[in-house]
Each structure stands twice: as structure tokens, then as C-alpha cells.
Design a protein around this motif. Structure first.
Motif, mmCIF file in Angstrom:
data_model
loop_
_atom_site.group_PDB
_atom_site.id
_atom_site.type_symbol
_atom_site.label_atom_id
_atom_site.label_comp_id
_atom_site.label_asym_id
_atom_site.label_seq_id
_atom_site.Cartn_x
_atom_site.Cartn_y
_atom_site.Cartn_z
ATOM 1 N N VAL A 63 112.238 -66.484 -41.702
ATOM 2 C CA VAL A 63 112.323 -65.659 -40.419
ATOM 3 C C VAL A 63 113.615 -66.196 -39.557
ATOM 4 C CG1 VAL A 63 111.240 -65.014 -38.409
ATOM 5 C CG2 VAL A 63 109.900 -65.020 -40.123
ATOM 6 N N ASP A 64 113.638 -67.577 -39.411
ATOM 7 C CA ASP A 64 114.703 -68.195 -38.575
ATOM 8 C C ASP A 64 115.870 -67.689 -39.540
ATOM 9 O OD1 ASP A 64 112.963 -69.427 -37.095
ATOM 10 O OD2 ASP A 64 113.019 -71.230 -38.164
ATOM 11 N N ALA A 65 116.168 -67.831 -40.757
ATOM 12 C CA ALA A 65 117.340 -67.378 -41.180
ATOM 13 C C ALA A 65 117.592 -65.794 -41.047
ATOM 14 C CB ALA A 65 117.481 -67.663 -42.672
ATOM 15 N N LEU A 66 116.590 -64.922 -40.972
ATOM 16 C CA LEU A 66 116.905 -63.673 -40.780
ATOM 17 C C LEU A 66 117.343 -63.324 -39.373
ATOM 18 C CD1 LEU A 66 116.585 -60.668 -41.550
ATOM 19 C CD2 LEU A 66 114.095 -60.607 -40.627
ATOM 20 N N GLU A 67 116.682 -63.958 -38.531
ATOM 21 C CA GLU A 67 117.185 -64.009 -37.041
ATOM 22 C C GLU A 67 118.524 -64.349 -36.595
ATOM 23 O OE1 GLU A 67 114.384 -66.106 -34.693
ATOM 24 O OE2 GLU A 67 112.752 -64.667 -34.539
ATOM 25 N N ALA A 68 119.011 -65.352 -37.503
ATOM 26 C CA ALA A 68 120.421 -65.993 -37.273
ATOM 27 C C ALA A 68 121.298 -64.953 -37.905
ATOM 28 C CB ALA A 68 120.609 -67.329 -38.157
ATOM 29 N N ASP A 69 121.009 -64.582 -39.166
ATOM 30 C CA ASP A 69 121.713 -63.147 -39.738
ATOM 31 C C ASP A 69 122.067 -61.924 -38.810
ATOM 32 O OD1 ASP A 69 122.155 -65.015 -41.857
ATOM 33 O OD2 ASP A 69 120.630 -63.911 -43.315
ATOM 34 N N VAL A 70 120.778 -61.621 -38.056
ATOM 35 C CA VAL A 70 120.959 -60.452 -37.302
ATOM 36 C C VAL A 70 121.873 -60.714 -36.055
ATOM 37 C CG1 VAL A 70 119.641 -59.004 -35.776
ATOM 38 C CG2 VAL A 70 118.528 -59.663 -37.899
ATOM 39 N N THR A 71 121.753 -61.802 -35.367
ATOM 40 C CA THR A 71 122.513 -62.261 -34.337
ATOM 41 C C THR A 71 124.032 -62.401 -34.889
ATOM 42 O OG1 THR A 71 120.868 -63.788 -33.368
ATOM 43 C CG2 THR A 71 122.999 -63.957 -32.788
ATOM 44 N N ASP A 72 124.189 -63.035 -35.804
ATOM 45 C CA ASP A 72 125.606 -62.778 -36.447
ATOM 46 C C ASP A 72 126.180 -61.524 -36.637
ATOM 47 O OD1 ASP A 72 127.982 -64.370 -37.692
ATOM 48 O OD2 ASP A 72 127.487 -63.357 -39.576
ATOM 49 N N LEU A 73 125.249 -60.718 -37.081
ATOM 50 C CA LEU A 73 125.742 -59.348 -37.418
ATOM 51 C C LEU A 73 126.007 -58.573 -36.445
ATOM 52 C CD1 LEU A 73 126.064 -57.572 -39.944
ATOM 53 C CD2 LEU A 73 123.697 -56.580 -39.600
ATOM 54 N N LYS A 74 125.069 -58.760 -35.404
ATOM 55 C CA LYS A 74 125.421 -57.958 -34.022
ATOM 56 C C LYS A 74 126.893 -58.361 -33.269
ATOM 57 C CE LYS A 74 120.647 -57.188 -32.334
ATOM 58 N NZ LYS A 74 119.596 -57.478 -31.482
#
Length: 524
Positions: free
Chosen positions: A133-144
């Protein structure tokens, strides 16, 4: 762990699959619709199901069951250990909420002991789940931060119509018939627009418009033509490229366009009419200034005031032969400013001023390319420029929810300028004044919801310097009724009439122009 407790909790935690669908990354399940408060809300769970009592207990005691959007449970699906861990984590969170809320009596010691053992058994999966979940949140933030406008909105409009036009008599100039009474045949013009709206921040907008059209601009000399008229042969071209973004805590909006943009994109005032002619479609003649490249802003100093400004130029991307007669400042260009006052929710008042420089001082430019504006320019064939200063007052007044009054009055002056060197005997055309007006009534929701009827009357922009030459000025009446067929299609039967379209010059007859149409507008 006793077998009965293990089976009980595995059955219970299997019921948190809906929560797991939300919490577990990479799963292709439908998003849960929220906690279930009664077992009867799950349409595919029956009292005869072997795990019914377990599910009922979990719903009624803890409220940590989440169904699918269609309120199904899908209890026969297989689940992974990660899904099991996610479900158990959801129940742990819910139990902690109950304890924190002082409802610990709903949680028995036996339940807590069982959960503790399960938590220890699935410690590795829970840790891995939190990491995912933490990795997913980091990926989403980076994608934005990297992706520009993950969603671009497309809206399209298609306009077509069956047009018919005629004169009340043959048009005769100096004894020669230049237009027969019924020479204009039925036509089927069209215009197609594709708007692509994108955004960097969610509060700004980049609009890219592609347009194709093939429509007459006028049926007879002196005809303002249909509102969507214009050539192009059906080839798609870049019709607009403009970017707008908020500034000063959203009190202002900045506009910058490099194609197809102009003062219309910035000014607040616009007529509410859905009429047929171009005369009724244009907001007012002060705004009829060169467009193409534009910079401007809207500013809202208070609830009752509006301020807008724009600088526009016709050929901002081009250099002329002399490297000074085009570009951003050397070619046709205009400064325009608008001040709006909204004393009530139903009344809007506007003052507008525009100063325009035209390299080729053809005054017909002020009349949207028609011959309605006739000045003394015919006295010379020498290339000349012109400075046009125009002032307008305009208003929209909602007399009632079913009646809107709208109109404008424009007056101004054109100062013609000859080059420094001219042939001997050239007459200086000097300057001349002009004016024009429009007013009309719009009737929203006339007969049916979403429809609009209207009548518009006005005088196109004409010179006042020919009052002693012209027998009469031209006037236009435009009537229409627009009604929706469905959410995508609107039909409009309409007609407009132009009296004295050429100013009724002495010795020439000047029959009235009549144009009727059934227009169809598709929006999707």
C-alpha cells in the motif's frame, strides 16, 4: 487454535473480501459500496447458506463487512492469504474503533485472543500488505507529479441546416439586374467542432479546437449570413488554441491564445439569443476586432463588478514584407476593455471600449465582411490604414425566469490615414462616424422545458456620414424557436429579414432579404 474458532474466524474474515478489494493493490475487483449494516442488504446471501450465522454476527456485532457496488457478497470466490490479511486488518481497525468509542462490551476476550493469534500468524502478510500500500501511494504521488492531464475531455458539436433565401424583388443597380428575386437555391451548410479540454492543475484549462465547415457567409449583398457561416471546404483546421489559468487567489483569470482567440474569449457580456443570423449571434460590434493571437485577463474586484481586458492581433506569427507590418505589434491589432456592473442577480450592465488599428482601412471589416458599412473610401484606390475607436453600452436583464431582455448600442469613429507618399490628386478620405444597435427578448422554457423562443431587432453597424445620400438605413428582424429533441439534438426553425440591406442608394432599388431555415445542433 481450537478448530471451531479457526473455522469461525476464517469464515468471518472471508466476509471482508469487499474491504480487501479496496485495500489490496493490484486486484481487479469492483470497489466496495461501504459497510453493510444488515445482512439482508447482501442480495446473494441466504439464511440457508452454511456461513449465514457467521456473517450475520460479523455484520451486526462489528459492522466490518463491505459489499460490492451491486450489494452482492460473492462468498464462493477463492481468496489469497494477502486478501485474508487485508480483511483481517479491516476487522482489527473496526474493533479498535469500537474499543475507542467505549463499546468494548461488544468484543469478548475470546474474540480478542483469537484475533491476536491470527494477527501473529499473518504478521508477515500484514507487513507485506502495508508495504504494498505504501509503495502504491508513492507511485500514485509520483505519477501525479509527472503526468500531464491524465484525462482530457472531448466535446463535439455539429451544426447543419436546410436554408432557403429570397428577395422581395429583383435587385437592380443602374438599370442592371445584379440579383434575381429567387436566385438563391436551397442550401445545406454545416460546421463541425471538436474541443479538447485539458488541465495541468485542475483549475486551469488548455483548449484545442479542431473545426471543419462549409457554409455560406451571405446569400445576397447586405446579408449578415448565418451565425455559423464560413468557408473551409470541409477540411479540419486548428480553429482555436487558448490557455487560461487563475491568479490572485482566483480573483482573476489570465488568458493567452495563439490561434482563433480574441476578445470574445475574455469579455463577460454575451447575448442570450439562439438566433439564426450572425448579427444576433455576435455579442456586439465593439468586440468585432482582429482575432488570432490574444493576451488578456478577467478580474473580479467584488461581487458586483467585473473587469476584462484583451490585446489581440490578427497575424501574430507572421512577418510582413517590411518586417514591421505584421507580428504581435505591427499588423492589425486591438486593445479592448470591459467594465461590468451587476447591481442585482437579474441585471448586468457593461461598458466597453476598443481601439483598433487596421493596415487596410476597409470599413466593411466592422460589418463582419458585408457591405452594410459604406463610407467615403471609394474616392481613392490608394492603400491606407485606419484607426477605429468604438464605445458600447450593453445589458442583460432577466425580467422574470421566463423573459430576458438583452441589447447593446455601439458608436464610434474611423480615422483613415494615407501613406506619406501618394499620387498627385489623391483625395484624403478623412474620417467618419458610425453606430448600430441591437435589442431583443429571449423566452427560456417556452412551451417545454429546455426550449427557447426569441425575437431580435436592430440596425447593423453603418456610417452616419452618408445620411444625406442614403434614403434609409438597414434593419434586421430575427425570430426563432429552439427546442430540444433529446439531450443530444436541438432543432430550431427560424427566419430573419433585412430591410434596405444596401442603404437604398438613390436610383437603385433595394429589396428586402428573407432567409428561413430549420437548423439542427448535435452536442455530444
Amino acid at each position: 487454535m481450537p478448530a471451531k474458532h479457526a473455522n469461525y474466524w476464517k469464515t468471518l474474515l472471508a466476509g471482508t473480501l469487499g474491504a480487501a478489494a479496496v485495500l489490496t493493490p493490484g486486484m481487479a475487483y469492483a470497489q466496495a459500496s461501504g459497510p453493510v449494516t444488515a445482512i439482508s442488504e447482501l442480495s446473494d446471501v441466504q439464511p440457508t447458506d452454511w456461513a449465514f450465522q457467521a456473517l450475520q454476527s460479523l455484520v451486526e456485532r462489528y459492522g466490518c463487512i463491505a459489499g460490492y457496488p451491486d450489494r452482492t457478497y460473492r462468498g464462493n470466490r477463492a481468496m489469497t492469504r494477502f486478501e485474508f490479511a487485508a480483511g483481517m486488518n479491516a476487522c482489527l481497525d473496526r474493533i479498535n474503533e469500537l474499543i475507542a468509542a467505549g463499546l468494548a462490551d461488544k468484543v469478548s476476550r475470546e474474540d480478542l485472543a483469537t484475533l491476536q493469534r491470527l494477527q501473529e500468524e499473518f504478521a508477515a502478510e500484514l507487513a507485506a500488505l502495508r508495504g504494498r500500500v505504501d509503495a502504491l501511494e508513492a507511485d500514485v504521488t509520483d505519477l501525479k507529479g509527472k503526468v500531464f492531464n491524465p484525462v482530457t475531455k472531448l466535446n463535439a458539436q455539429v451544426i447543419t441546416a436546410i436554408y432557403g433565401s429570397a428577395l422581395t424583388d429583383d435587385r437592380i443597380v443602374d438599370g442592371v439586374t445584379v440579383a434575381e428575386q429567387d436566385q438563391a437555391n436551397m442550401t445545406l451548410p454545416y460546421r463541425v467542432r471538436l474541443n479538447f479540454d485539458a488541465s495541468f492543475t485542475g483549475r486551469d484549462r488548455l483548449r484545442i479546437r479542431l473545426q471543419a465547415r462549409d457554409a455560406v457567409t451571405e446569400f445576397f449583398d447586405g446579408d449578415p449570413g448565418p451565425g455559423f457561416g464560413g468557408g473551409g471546404g470541409g477540411t479540419f483546421t486548428l480553429a482555436k488554441l487558448i490557455y487560461q489559468f487563475p491568479a490572485f487567489n482566483n480573483a482573476a483569470t489570465i488568458y493567452a491564445g495563439i490561434s482563433g482567440s480574441g476578445v470574445f474569449d475574455v469579455f463577460n457580456y454575451g447575448t442570450p439569443f439562439d438566433a439564426l443570423s450572425d448579427f444576433a449571434d455576435a455579442p456586439n460590434s465593439t468586440a468585432d476586432v482582429p482575432g488570432g493571437t490574444m493576451f488578456g485577463f478577467r478580474f473580479r474586484p467584488g461581487d458586483q463588478f467585473r473587469l476584462a481586458y484583451s490585446y489581440s492581433t490578427r497575424n501574430g506569427q507572421r512577418l510582413g514584407n517590411g518586417f514591421g507590418d505584421s507580428g504581435l505589434t505591427g499588423g492589425d491589432s486591438a486593445h479592448a476593455v470591459e467594465l461590468g456592473f451587476l447591481p442585482t442577480e437579474t441585471l448586468e450592465l457593461y461598458l466597453q471600449f476598443a481601439t483598433t488599428y487596421l493596415q487596410n482601412g476597409d470599413p466593411s471589416f466592422l460589418a463582419n465582411g458585408t457591405s452594410l458599412f459604406r463610407g467615403p473610401l471609394s474616392v481613392t484606390d490608394v492603400s491606407h490604414s485606419a484607426r477605429v475607436n468604438a464605445f458600447s453600452v450593453a445589458a442583460n436583464w432577466e425580467l422574470s425566469p421566463r423573459i430576458i431582455l438583452s441589447g447593446w448600442f455601439t458608436t464610434g469613429n474611423i480615422d483613415y490615414n494615407l501613406p506619406n507618399v501618394v499620387p498627385a490628386g489623391t483625395i484624403d478620405p478623412g474620417d467618419e462616424d458610425f453606430n448600430g444597435f441591437l435589442f431583443g427578448f429571449a423566452f427560456p422554457d417556452l412551451f417545454i422545458e429546455g426550449a427557447q423562443g426569441g425575437v431580435v431587432f436592430g440596425q447593423p453597424i453603418v456610417t452616419t456620414s452618408n445620411d444625406g445620400v442614403w434614403d434609409s438605413r438597414p434593419f434586421i428582424v430575427d425570430v426563432y424557436y429552439s427546442f430540444p429533441v433529446n439531450e443530444y439534438l436541438t432543432l430550431t426553425p427560424a427566419a430573419y429579414f433585412v430591410s434596405n440591406p444596401n442603404g437604398a442608394l438613390p436610383g437603385d432599388n433595394d429589396p428586402t432579404i428573407g432567409v428561413g431555415a430549420l437548423r439542427a445542433v448535435f452536442n455530444f
